[in-house]
Design an enzyme around this catalytic site. Sequence first.
Site, PDB file in Angstrom:
ATOM      1  N   ASP A 220      24.036  59.391  13.240  1.00  0.00           N
ATOM      2  CA  ASP A 220      25.052  58.303  13.025  1.00  0.00           C
ATOM      3  C   ASP A 220      24.370  57.239  14.048  1.00  0.00           C
ATOM      4  O   ASP A 220      23.994  57.715  15.264  1.00  0.00           O
ATOM      5  CB  ASP A 220      26.447  58.827  13.455  1.00  0.00           C
ATOM      6  CG  ASP A 220      27.504  58.050  13.467  1.00  0.00           C
ATOM      7  OD1 ASP A 220      28.111  57.866  12.342  1.00  0.00           O
ATOM      8  OD2 ASP A 220      27.753  57.327  14.546  1.00  0.00           O
ATOM      9  N   ASN A 228      27.715  44.308  14.719  1.00  0.00           N
ATOM     10  CA  ASN A 228      28.188  43.955  13.332  1.00  0.00           C
ATOM     11  C   ASN A 228      29.385  42.932  13.625  1.00  0.00           C
ATOM     12  O   ASN A 228      29.492  41.902  13.002  1.00  0.00           O
ATOM     13  CB  ASN A 228      28.652  45.025  12.271  1.00  0.00           C
ATOM     14  CG  ASN A 228      28.557  44.784  11.009  1.00  0.00           C
ATOM     15  OD1 ASN A 228      27.679  44.022  10.554  1.00  0.00           O
ATOM     16  ND2 ASN A 228      29.608  45.451  10.304  1.00  0.00           N
ATOM     17  N   HIS A 233      27.983  39.977   9.491  1.00  0.00           N
ATOM     18  CA  HIS A 233      27.592  41.081   8.726  1.00  0.00           C
ATOM     19  C   HIS A 233      26.128  40.990   8.401  1.00  0.00           C
ATOM     20  O   HIS A 233      25.667  41.795   7.895  1.00  0.00           O
ATOM     21  CB  HIS A 233      28.765  41.155   7.693  1.00  0.00           C
ATOM     22  CG  HIS A 233      29.695  41.747   7.916  1.00  0.00           C
ATOM     23  ND1 HIS A 233      30.132  42.991   7.817  1.00  0.00           N
ATOM     24  CD2 HIS A 233      31.279  41.130   8.371  1.00  0.00           C
ATOM     25  CE1 HIS A 233      31.295  43.080   8.338  1.00  0.00           C
ATOM     26  NE2 HIS A 233      31.791  42.121   8.771  1.00  0.00           N
ATOM     27  N   ASP A 237      23.558  43.875   8.347  1.00  0.00           N
ATOM     28  CA  ASP A 237      22.648  44.126   7.286  1.00  0.00           C
ATOM     29  C   ASP A 237      21.364  44.388   7.499  1.00  0.00           C
ATOM     30  O   ASP A 237      20.695  45.262   7.111  1.00  0.00           O
ATOM     31  CB  ASP A 237      23.158  43.226   6.175  1.00  0.00           C
ATOM     32  CG  ASP A 237      24.498  43.429   5.513  1.00  0.00           C
ATOM     33  OD1 ASP A 237      25.129  44.360   5.832  1.00  0.00           O
ATOM     34  OD2 ASP A 237      24.781  42.623   4.451  1.00  0.00           O
ATOM     35  N   ASP A 263      26.883  53.147   9.141  1.00  0.00           N
ATOM     36  CA  ASP A 263      25.770  53.440   9.768  1.00  0.00           C
ATOM     37  C   ASP A 263      25.249  54.780   9.762  1.00  0.00           C
ATOM     38  O   ASP A 263      25.165  55.286  10.854  1.00  0.00           O
ATOM     39  CB  ASP A 263      26.011  52.675  11.213  1.00  0.00           C
ATOM     40  CG  ASP A 263      27.256  53.236  12.021  1.00  0.00           C
ATOM     41  OD1 ASP A 263      28.044  54.287  11.302  1.00  0.00           O
ATOM     42  OD2 ASP A 263      27.595  53.254  13.007  1.00  0.00           O
TER      43      ASP A 263
END
Length: 610
Positions: A220, A228, A233, A237, A263
């Site tokens: 994680d 983000n 975004h 990404d 994530d």
Amino acid sequence: MYSIVLINAWALAVNFMKVAPAWLAIHVPVGFTIICGARLLVWWRARHTVPMAEAAHEALKQTNRFALILSVTLTTWALALFPYGDAHLQGNIAFFIGITGLGVIICLQQLPSAAFIAAIVINAGFVMWFSLAGVAAFAGMAVNLVLVSIALLMVVTVQFRHFAGAVSARRKLETVSRENFRLANLDSLTGLPNRRQFFTLLETAFAEAGEGRLAVGIIDLDGFKPVNDLYGHKIGDDLLVEVGRRLASLMEDNTRIARLGGDEFALTVADCPGDEQLLALGEEICKALRDPFVLMEATVQLSGSIGFAAYPEMAESAHDLYERADYALYQGKRSNRGHAVLFANSHVAEIEKEKRIEQALGTADLEHEIDVVFQPIVDILSGRTVAFEALARWTSPALGSLPPGQFIPVAERIGLIGQLTRVLLKKALVSASRWPDEVGLSFNLSTHDISTSDGAVAIVGIIMASGIDPERLDFEITETAMMYDFVQAKTAINMLKGLGCGIALDDFGTGYSSLSQLHALPLTKIKIDRSFVTDLHKNPASFKIVKSLLALSSDMGLSCVIEGVETEDELAVLKNLGGELVQGYFYSRPMPEIDIPGFLRQPVEARAAG
Ligand code: C2E
Ligand code: CA
Ligand code: CA
């Protein structure tokens, strides 16, 4: 087709053996037999192989050429026999050419070009020869043959269209189902196996593990959400793609990586070596994730935590293995963020305990079982209590009294935190309304309280209903609260700030808040985590950190509370560093409401530092 041609040819040849020369009645059919036999053998051998498109195309062109040669030689041969036969045998030739020709057309229906070549050659030979023969019966046969051939070619053409249509439809279907498989099993962003595929891989690896050792790791990222939220975004990404690439580059033959979503990534380690090597692999991954990510628009820094569990010692099924790796991750994130943690036997007892807490909390009568205690926040110079921080306490009839560190995370997980916060806030406000006006209340909010608009609206409603001046209130939030949904959290915080409440960033220095994030929030205060204060006078690293955090807060115009002050020595150092507000056991442990008036009556000089 070759069988029809050969059998028919020999049936004709036999009838002509006595009347025609041997080269024509025997040697030519032998030649046919050898050539056709060779072709037959080639086709037979290749019957199970699917040729590549180019080879198939070449083979079809070859078939066209062969159809031409075969029909020319066959027709020529049959007609060459004509002068040797009587009327019966000549009829035999006409029938041979006609029926074999039709047979060939039918057999070549999958390749209409070859069927047309054969039909044209055979019909042309037949029509020309028999119309020249001047026999009415033969002329009639020629007309019959031409008509039937035309009809047959029409049928072949229509059939072929259907056949070709069906083939291309099937090919399309195959492409679509391949694409569907890809979409269903691969993560579209990173191209790694997705969650669904990961569980399939895990089940397969588990089934194949046998006596071997199989491990699952769940990764994680820490600090992805703020990136983000802050950069958008698109960058988020790009970052995930890069993370996926880095992780994939570390995989070996026995390891498979997948993206579970968001994530979160996971890996399986087949033939997994000892715990030490497993943790070493984990640390290698964590190290790779700590390297800065240079993206088109920004350079960002993250870290990742990994939880591992291994079969057979730590789990009995694939599902167990996953759950336990997840638990190890959860523990790791709490105590050893940015590193690899292996599921330990002690975790089993913790899981059991958490389950009991979960059960008891789910059925608890919050109004009666939950209480609030208060810890003073003191002005270091005057010794005056400027506020009390409200801290939750739960006395469960089944489990006894439990610290908030144990039940708050459970309440968050089971979705009870909103209700819990409301009960606590109401109780804390009732207490605070009895204190002198200049004493404030500092209240802890959880991630979930500010990550839904309902939660924030309910809090505002409770404050208004209490009649307390909102300026007396501070709300403490942690950096992790901001990681959940930065935009929503910011909206909620702005709402509270708009009301006049102060906003304090709790446990400052332990998490991942970047300076840009500090700027993005309407903070009024930071609280320096107590881990930097313990033995501050003996630990130069802690000293430097506290010094720079104090400088930072003053540069940013924020007030600063230093938590966890336990000794006079620590307090003296903090005073030298210019600290203003402190909190800790040195002044008082958290106390019940009833003790507050007595505490406030104590002479302040007794509390003023040095
Ligand atoms: P926190 O917000 O950092 O609260 C301070 C914690 O440090 C409290 O633990 C307090 O008792 C402890 N503490 C204070 N001074 C000292 C000291 O000098 N030495 C040491 N060793 N500890 C000190 P507590 O009450 O167990 O709370 C633990 C955490 O639980 C809190 O950490 C907070 O994150 C959470 N929490 C407590 N009450 C609430 C609540 O009402 N709502 C939410 N969402 N979280 C709460
Ligand atoms: Ca706090
Ligand atoms: Ca704190």
